[in-house]
Design a protein around this motif. Structure first.
Motif, PDB file in Angstrom:
ATOM      1  N   PRO A  74       0.820  -1.221   0.000  1.00 57.49           N
ATOM      2  CA  PRO A  74       0.000   0.000   0.000  1.00 57.49           C
ATOM      3  C   PRO A  74       0.855   1.275   0.000  1.00 57.49           C
ATOM      4  O   PRO A  74       1.839   1.381   0.720  1.00 57.49           O
ATOM      5  CB  PRO A  74      -0.801  -0.099   1.299  1.00 57.49           C
ATOM      6  N   GLY A  75       0.453   2.220  -0.861  1.00 55.44           N
ATOM      7  CA  GLY A  75       1.108   3.508  -0.904  1.00 55.44           C
ATOM      8  C   GLY A  75       2.444   3.535  -1.631  1.00 55.44           C
ATOM      9  O   GLY A  75       3.151   4.534  -1.582  1.00 55.44           O
ATOM     10  N   THR A  76       2.812   2.437  -2.296  1.00 54.31           N
ATOM     11  CA  THR A  76       4.098   2.387  -3.003  1.00 54.31           C
ATOM     12  C   THR A  76       3.900   1.750  -4.373  1.00 54.31           C
ATOM     13  O   THR A  76       2.813   1.305  -4.717  1.00 54.31           O
ATOM     14  CB  THR A  76       5.132   1.538  -2.224  1.00 54.31           C
ATOM     15  N   ASP A  77       4.987   1.686  -5.107  1.00 54.61           N
ATOM     16  CA  ASP A  77       5.010   0.936  -6.364  1.00 54.61           C
ATOM     17  C   ASP A  77       5.813  -0.348  -6.189  1.00 54.61           C
ATOM     18  O   ASP A  77       6.260  -0.939  -7.163  1.00 54.61           O
ATOM     19  CB  ASP A  77       5.621   1.792  -7.487  1.00 54.61           C
ATOM     20  N   ASP A  78       6.004  -0.773  -4.953  1.00 54.26           N
ATOM     21  CA  ASP A  78       6.709  -2.017  -4.656  1.00 54.26           C
ATOM     22  C   ASP A  78       5.707  -3.165  -4.609  1.00 54.26           C
ATOM     23  O   ASP A  78       4.599  -3.006  -4.099  1.00 54.26           O
ATOM     24  CB  ASP A  78       7.440  -1.941  -3.319  1.00 54.26           C
ATOM     25  N   VAL A  79       6.115  -4.308  -5.135  1.00 50.86           N
ATOM     26  CA  VAL A  79       5.254  -5.489  -5.119  1.00 50.86           C
ATOM     27  C   VAL A  79       6.008  -6.661  -4.503  1.00 50.86           C
ATOM     28  O   VAL A  79       7.235  -6.681  -4.475  1.00 50.86           O
ATOM     29  CB  VAL A  79       4.762  -5.867  -6.535  1.00 50.86           C
ATOM     30  N   VAL A  80       5.244  -7.620  -3.992  1.00 49.47           N
ATOM     31  CA  VAL A  80       5.799  -8.869  -3.476  1.00 49.47           C
ATOM     32  C   VAL A  80       5.058 -10.025  -4.133  1.00 49.47           C
ATOM     33  O   VAL A  80       3.879  -9.897  -4.473  1.00 49.47           O
ATOM     34  CB  VAL A  80       5.697  -8.965  -1.934  1.00 49.47           C
ATOM     35  N   ARG A  81       5.752 -11.139  -4.293  1.00 44.86           N
ATOM     36  CA  ARG A  81       5.118 -12.305  -4.909  1.00 44.86           C
ATOM     37  C   ARG A  81       3.984 -12.803  -4.043  1.00 44.86           C
ATOM     38  O   ARG A  81       4.048 -12.761  -2.823  1.00 44.86           O
ATOM     39  CB  ARG A  81       6.151 -13.416  -5.103  1.00 44.86           C
ATOM     40  N   SER A  82       2.951 -13.304  -4.697  1.00 46.31           N
ATOM     41  CA  SER A  82       1.809 -13.845  -3.963  1.00 46.31           C
ATOM     42  C   SER A  82       1.661 -15.324  -4.292  1.00 46.31           C
ATOM     43  O   SER A  82       2.467 -15.884  -5.021  1.00 46.31           O
ATOM     44  CB  SER A  82       0.533 -13.071  -4.311  1.00 46.31           C
ATOM     45  N   GLY A  83       0.627 -15.934  -3.762  1.00 43.90           N
ATOM     46  CA  GLY A  83       0.403 -17.355  -3.973  1.00 43.90           C
ATOM     47  C   GLY A  83       1.276 -18.190  -3.051  1.00 43.90           C
ATOM     48  O   GLY A  83       1.978 -17.664  -2.188  1.00 43.90           O
ATOM     49  N   PRO A  84       1.241 -19.509  -3.214  1.00 47.86           N
ATOM     50  CA  PRO A  84       2.020 -20.387  -2.344  1.00 47.86           C
ATOM     51  C   PRO A  84       3.521 -20.085  -2.359  1.00 47.86           C
ATOM     52  O   PRO A  84       4.170 -20.094  -1.319  1.00 47.86           O
ATOM     53  CB  PRO A  84       1.745 -21.787  -2.904  1.00 47.86           C
ATOM     54  N   ALA A  85       4.069 -19.798  -3.534  1.00 49.14           N
ATOM     55  CA  ALA A  85       5.503 -19.496  -3.611  1.00 49.14           C
ATOM     56  C   ALA A  85       5.824 -18.217  -2.845  1.00 49.14           C
ATOM     57  O   ALA A  85       6.841 -18.145  -2.141  1.00 49.14           O
ATOM     58  CB  ALA A  85       5.933 -19.364  -5.065  1.00 49.14           C
ATOM     59  N   GLY A  86       4.981 -17.209  -2.944  1.00 46.61           N
ATOM     60  CA  GLY A  86       5.200 -15.961  -2.224  1.00 46.61           C
ATOM     61  C   GLY A  86       5.098 -16.124  -0.724  1.00 46.61           C
ATOM     62  O   GLY A  86       5.870 -15.533   0.034  1.00 46.61           O
ATOM     63  N   VAL A  87       4.140 -16.928  -0.287  1.00 46.68           N
ATOM     64  CA  VAL A  87       3.982 -17.174   1.152  1.00 46.68           C
ATOM     65  C   VAL A  87       5.232 -17.873   1.698  1.00 46.68           C
ATOM     66  O   VAL A  87       5.797 -17.452   2.710  1.00 46.68           O
ATOM     67  CB  VAL A  87       2.716 -18.007   1.440  1.00 46.68           C
ATOM     68  N   LEU A  88       5.662 -18.925   1.030  1.00 51.45           N
ATOM     69  CA  LEU A  88       6.846 -19.652   1.503  1.00 51.45           C
ATOM     70  C   LEU A  88       8.091 -18.776   1.443  1.00 51.45           C
ATOM     71  O   LEU A  88       8.906 -18.795   2.367  1.00 51.45           O
ATOM     72  CB  LEU A  88       7.044 -20.925   0.682  1.00 51.45           C
ATOM     73  N   TYR A  89       8.240 -17.993   0.391  1.00 50.82           N
ATOM     74  CA  TYR A  89       9.402 -17.126   0.260  1.00 50.82           C
ATOM     75  C   TYR A  89       9.429 -16.065   1.363  1.00 50.82           C
ATOM     76  O   TYR A  89      10.489 -15.730   1.895  1.00 50.82           O
ATOM     77  CB  TYR A  89       9.413 -16.463  -1.121  1.00 50.82           C
ATOM     78  N   SER A  90       8.264 -15.549   1.725  1.00 51.51           N
ATOM     79  CA  SER A  90       8.215 -14.516   2.758  1.00 51.51           C
ATOM     80  C   SER A  90       8.588 -15.061   4.142  1.00 51.51           C
ATOM     81  O   SER A  90       9.042 -14.307   4.994  1.00 51.51           O
ATOM     82  CB  SER A  90       6.833 -13.869   2.804  1.00 51.51           C
ATOM     83  N   TRP A  91       8.419 -16.356   4.362  1.00 49.44           N
ATOM     84  CA  TRP A  91       8.745 -16.938   5.661  1.00 49.44           C
ATOM     85  C   TRP A  91      10.159 -17.512   5.736  1.00 49.44           C
ATOM     86  O   TRP A  91      10.517 -18.157   6.720  1.00 49.44           O
ATOM     87  CB  TRP A  91       7.715 -18.010   6.034  1.00 49.44           C
ATOM     88  N   LEU A  92      10.996 -17.274   4.725  1.00 51.70           N
ATOM     89  CA  LEU A  92      12.377 -17.767   4.763  1.00 51.70           C
ATOM     90  C   LEU A  92      13.180 -17.288   5.972  1.00 51.70           C
ATOM     91  O   LEU A  92      13.920 -18.081   6.559  1.00 51.70           O
ATOM     92  CB  LEU A  92      13.113 -17.416   3.472  1.00 51.70           C
TER      93      LEU A  92
END
Length: 162
Positions: free
Chosen positions: A103-121
Motif C-alpha cells: 500500500p502507498g508504493t510501487d513495490d510489489v511482493v510475490r503472492s500465492g504459495p511461492a510468495g507465502v513460503l518465500y516470505s517466511w524464509l
C-alpha cells in the motif's frame, strides 16, 4: 552453620539456572527476530483482502531490483506502467509473476504459495539457528530436532515452490 557441600550445590544450581535462562532468552530472541523479519513481507502476501493484486511482467533488472508493468487482477487495482519487485534467484527477466502491491508504493511482493513460503524464509533460518542454541545451551535435543526439522521443511518447501 551451612556446610561447604550445600553451598557448592547451591552455587551450581544458580549457575545452571542462569545458563538456562540466558540460552532460553537467546533462543526466544532469535525466533522473535525471525518472525519479525518474515512478517514484514508475509503480511502483504497472506492478508490480501482489500489490497491490489495482479501480475508483473519483469522487463528490466538491476543489481537489487527488477521492474515491469503491472496488470491488475483484483477490483479496485489500477494498472501501472512500472512496479518494483525484489530481485532474487526466483525472479527472471521476461517472466510473469502473481504479485500484491504494498500500500502507498510501487513495490510489489510475490503472492500465492511461492510468495507465502518465500516470505517466511527468515523464520526458517531462525528455526535452524535456534535449534543449535536449544541443543547446545539448553541440552533439549528433542526440541532442537523439532526446531531444525521445521526450519529445514520450510526452507525446502520454499526452494521447491520457487
Amino acid at each position: 552453620m551451612p556446610s561447604a557441600v550445600s553451598s557448592t550445590q547451591g552455587a551450581v544450581a544458580v549457575l545452571r539456572f542462569g545458563r538456562r535462562a540466558a540460552m532460553g532468552s537467546i533462543a526466544v530472541l532469535i525466533l522473535v527476530a525471525g518472525f519479525w523479519g518474515s512478517w514484514g513481507t508475509a503480511q502483504y502476501v497472506m492478508l490480501t483482502k482489500g489490497r491490489e493484486r495482479g501480475t508483473v511482467e519483469v522487463s528490466r533488472c538491476g543489481a537489487r531490483t527488477c521492474s515491469g508493468p503491472f496488470t491488475p487482477l483484483s477490483a479496485g487495482a489500477a494498472a501501472r506502467g512500472s512496479v518494483v519487485i525484489e530481485k532474487s534467484v526466483a525472479v527472471k527477466r521476461g517472466q510473469t509473476y502473481a504479485v500484491v502491491v504494498k500500500p502507498g508504493t510501487d513495490d510489489v511482493v510475490r503472492s500465492g504459495p511461492a510468495g507465502v513460503l518465500y516470505s517466511w524464509l527468515p523464520l526458517g533460518g531462525a528455526l535452524l539457528l535456534a535449534s543449535v542454541v536449544v541443543a547446545g545451551g539448553l541440552r533439549l535435543t528433542r526440541v532442537a530436532w523439532v526446531l531444525a526439522g521445521s526450519g529445514m521443511a520450510l526452507l525446502t518447501a520454499a526452494f521447491v515452490a520457487l
